[in-house]
Design a protein around this motif. Structure first.
Motif, PDB file in Angstrom:
ATOM      1  N   THR A   5      39.470  56.785  52.753  1.00  0.00           N
ATOM      2  CA  THR A   5      39.588  56.053  53.971  1.00  0.00           C
ATOM      3  C   THR A   5      39.774  54.521  53.496  1.00  0.00           C
ATOM      4  O   THR A   5      39.253  54.270  52.437  1.00  0.00           O
ATOM      5  N   ASP A   6      40.597  53.700  54.335  1.00  0.00           N
ATOM      6  CA  ASP A   6      40.868  52.401  54.095  1.00  0.00           C
ATOM      7  C   ASP A   6      39.577  51.481  54.332  1.00  0.00           C
ATOM      8  O   ASP A   6      38.871  51.904  55.284  1.00  0.00           O
ATOM      9  N   ILE A   7      39.464  50.725  53.660  1.00  0.00           N
ATOM     10  CA  ILE A   7      38.566  49.544  53.919  1.00  0.00           C
ATOM     11  C   ILE A   7      39.026  48.041  53.956  1.00  0.00           C
ATOM     12  O   ILE A   7      40.290  48.058  53.176  1.00  0.00           O
ATOM     13  N   HIS A   8      38.775  47.149  54.733  1.00  0.00           N
ATOM     14  CA  HIS A   8      39.479  45.950  54.939  1.00  0.00           C
ATOM     15  C   HIS A   8      38.751  44.847  54.606  1.00  0.00           C
ATOM     16  O   HIS A   8      39.347  43.421  54.615  1.00  0.00           O
ATOM     17  N   GLY A   9      37.515  44.652  54.657  1.00  0.00           N
ATOM     18  CA  GLY A   9      36.728  43.675  54.225  1.00  0.00           C
ATOM     19  C   GLY A   9      35.357  44.079  53.545  1.00  0.00           C
ATOM     20  O   GLY A   9      34.928  45.395  53.766  1.00  0.00           O
ATOM     21  N   ILE A  27      41.914  50.455  48.798  1.00  0.00           N
ATOM     22  CA  ILE A  27      42.288  49.118  49.529  1.00  0.00           C
ATOM     23  C   ILE A  27      43.571  49.177  49.726  1.00  0.00           C
ATOM     24  O   ILE A  27      44.615  49.538  48.952  1.00  0.00           O
ATOM     25  N   PRO A  28      44.231  48.667  51.027  1.00  0.00           N
ATOM     26  CA  PRO A  28      45.398  48.601  51.546  1.00  0.00           C
ATOM     27  C   PRO A  28      46.141  47.560  50.559  1.00  0.00           C
ATOM     28  O   PRO A  28      45.877  46.734  49.891  1.00  0.00           O
ATOM     29  N   ALA A  29      47.681  47.906  50.575  1.00  0.00           N
ATOM     30  CA  ALA A  29      48.623  47.262  49.736  1.00  0.00           C
ATOM     31  C   ALA A  29      48.666  45.929  49.984  1.00  0.00           C
ATOM     32  O   ALA A  29      48.470  44.926  49.092  1.00  0.00           O
ATOM     33  N   PHE A  30      48.437  45.377  51.495  1.00  0.00           N
ATOM     34  CA  PHE A  30      48.504  44.087  51.583  1.00  0.00           C
ATOM     35  C   PHE A  30      47.065  43.137  51.233  1.00  0.00           C
ATOM     36  O   PHE A  30      47.171  42.091  51.151  1.00  0.00           O
ATOM     37  N   LEU A  31      46.083  43.993  50.870  1.00  0.00           N
ATOM     38  CA  LEU A  31      44.916  43.387  50.241  1.00  0.00           C
ATOM     39  C   LEU A  31      44.560  43.567  48.934  1.00  0.00           C
ATOM     40  O   LEU A  31      43.329  43.441  48.273  1.00  0.00           O
ATOM     41  N   CYS A  32      45.521  44.051  48.275  1.00  0.00           N
ATOM     42  CA  CYS A  32      45.195  44.530  46.648  1.00  0.00           C
ATOM     43  C   CYS A  32      45.008  43.291  45.668  1.00  0.00           C
ATOM     44  O   CYS A  32      44.469  43.544  44.725  1.00  0.00           O
ATOM     45  N   ARG A  33      44.967  42.167  46.204  1.00  0.00           N
ATOM     46  CA  ARG A  33      44.669  40.844  45.541  1.00  0.00           C
ATOM     47  C   ARG A  33      43.330  40.371  45.812  1.00  0.00           C
ATOM     48  O   ARG A  33      43.040  39.230  45.486  1.00  0.00           O
ATOM     49  N   GLN A  34      42.814  40.865  47.133  1.00  0.00           N
ATOM     50  CA  GLN A  34      41.445  40.213  47.537  1.00  0.00           C
ATOM     51  C   GLN A  34      40.427  40.403  46.534  1.00  0.00           C
ATOM     52  O   GLN A  34      39.566  41.562  46.780  1.00  0.00           O
ATOM     53  N   THR A  35      40.173  39.586  45.754  1.00  0.00           N
ATOM     54  CA  THR A  35      39.183  39.558  44.882  1.00  0.00           C
ATOM     55  C   THR A  35      37.578  40.089  45.442  1.00  0.00           C
ATOM     56  O   THR A  35      37.016  40.975  44.785  1.00  0.00           O
TER      57      THR A  35
END
Length: 275
Positions: free
Chosen positions: A95-99, A115-123
Motif C-alpha cells: 500500500t501507499d504511504i504519504h507521510g 512511496i508515490p511518485a509525487f513524493l519520491c524525493r521527500q527525504t
C-alpha cells in the motif's frame, strides 16, 4: 551494470534476473468484501499463469485531481482490510504511504510500503520508511530522469535497509500526457535494485478529464509486453471488476477479464528473455 540484487517478500523474491512478479489490485480500497474478491480473483489468475502475486490497494488517495475526488476508506480501516487479505489468502500486500506519521502503522500491517511518485524525493518520508526494515517500493516521479533514482534509493539505503524496489511509471511530456521510455528500465537496473514497470499508470492522462485523470487502458498490455521484453522484476497493473465505475483511476485500470490472458503472454515473453 551492478549485479542484480534480490529482495525477498514472504515467499516471493524480486530480481531483474528472476521470473517476473505481478503486483495488482484496485486503485483504492472500497470495502473489505471488494478487496477480498479482487485479491482472490487476481491470485487465481496469477497462479494459473504461474506468476507470483502481490496484492496492492491504497487506503488513501492523497493526490487526487479534485478536492471532491473519493480518497478511500482511511488508514485504520484500510490497514485492517489489507491485513485481512494477507491472512485470508496468504499473499503479500502493498500500500501507499504519504507521510512519516503513517509509516510505523503501515509497516506492521503490510509487506511493502510504496512511496508515490509525487513524493519520491521527500527525504523524511524515505528515511522513515527505510528505518522500518520493510520492503520499500519507490515510484519514479514523472519529473525525474531514470538515473536520478540512484540518489533516491540511496536515501532509503542510508538507513541500512537495502530492501528497495524502483518503479517506472512514465515521464511527463507536455500537458496531461505521459510517455514511457523503455531505456529507463535498464538505466534504473544499473543500481542493482529490482525494477518494476507500472503499466497502468503509464497510460494515465493526469488531469485529462478536468476534475479527474483520464487514460488509455487499451495500451497498458502493450506497454507491459514491452517492459517484460526489456527485462523487469515485476509488472504493476491495477485491475478492477468494473473499472468504468471505479472511484479512482477507472480509465487506466484493467478489467479483471484482461488479466489472465495478459499474464500468460507476459510469462511466455519473460521466459524467452531470461532463459
Amino acid at each position: 551494470m551492478s549485479d542484480p540484487k534480490h529482495v525477498k517478500v514472504g515467499p516471493i523474491t524480486f530480481g531483474n534476473d528472476l521470473p517476473f512478479v505481478l503486483i495488482s489490485g484496485p486503485c483504492q480500497i472500497e470495502s473489505r468484501d471488494h478487496a477480498l474478491f479482487m485479491a482472490d480473483a487476481l491470485a487465481k489468475a496469477a497462479a494459473d499463469a504461474g506468476v507470483p502475486f502481490i496484492f496492492k490497494s491504497s487506503f488513501d488517495k492523497a493526490n487526487r485531481t479534485s478536492v471532491s475526488g473519493r480518497r478511500g476508506v482511511g488508514i485504520d480501516a484500510g490497514l485492517a482490510i489489507l491485513a485481512d487479505v494477507k491472512a485470508t489468502l496468504g499473499c503479500p500486500v502493498l500500500t501507499d504511504i504519504h507521510g512519516p506519521e503513517q509509516v510505523e502503522a503501515a509497516a506492521q500491517a503490510v509487506d511493502i510500503l510504496q512511496i508515490p511518485a509525487f513524493l519520491c524525493r521527500q527525504t523524511d518520508l524515505l528515511v522513515a520508511a527505510g528505518r522500518t526494515g520493510a520492503v520499500i517500493n519507490v515510484k519514479k516521479g514523472q519529473f525525474l530522469a531514470p538515473w536520478d533514482m540512484a540518489a533516491v534509493a540511496q536515501k532509503v539505503a542510508s538507513t541500512g535497509n537495502e530492501r528497495i524496489l524502483l518503479t517506472e511509471r512514465g515521464a511527463s511530456f507536455g500537458y496531461n500526457t505521459l510517455v514511457s521510455d523503455m531505456r529507463a528500465l535498464p538505466t534504473m537496473a544499473q543500481t542493482g535494485y529490482p525494477v518494476i514497470f507500472d503499466a497502468t499508470h503509464s497510460v494515465q492522462q493526469p488531469g485529462g478529464l478536468g476534475t479527474a485523470s483520464g487514460g488509455q487502458r487499451e495500451f497498458a498490455p502493450l506497454l507491459a509486453r514491452s517492459a517484460v521484453a526489456a527485462g523487469v522484476a515485476a509488472i504493476f497493473a491495477e485491475a478492477h471488476d468494473d473499472p468504468d465505475n471505479a472511484p479512482s483511476d477507472g480509465p487506466v485500470m484493467l478489467p479483471l477479464t484482461w488479466v489472465a490472458p495478459m499474464l500468460k503472454t507476459l510469462r511466455a515473453i519473460d521466459q524467452v528473455v531470461k532463459n
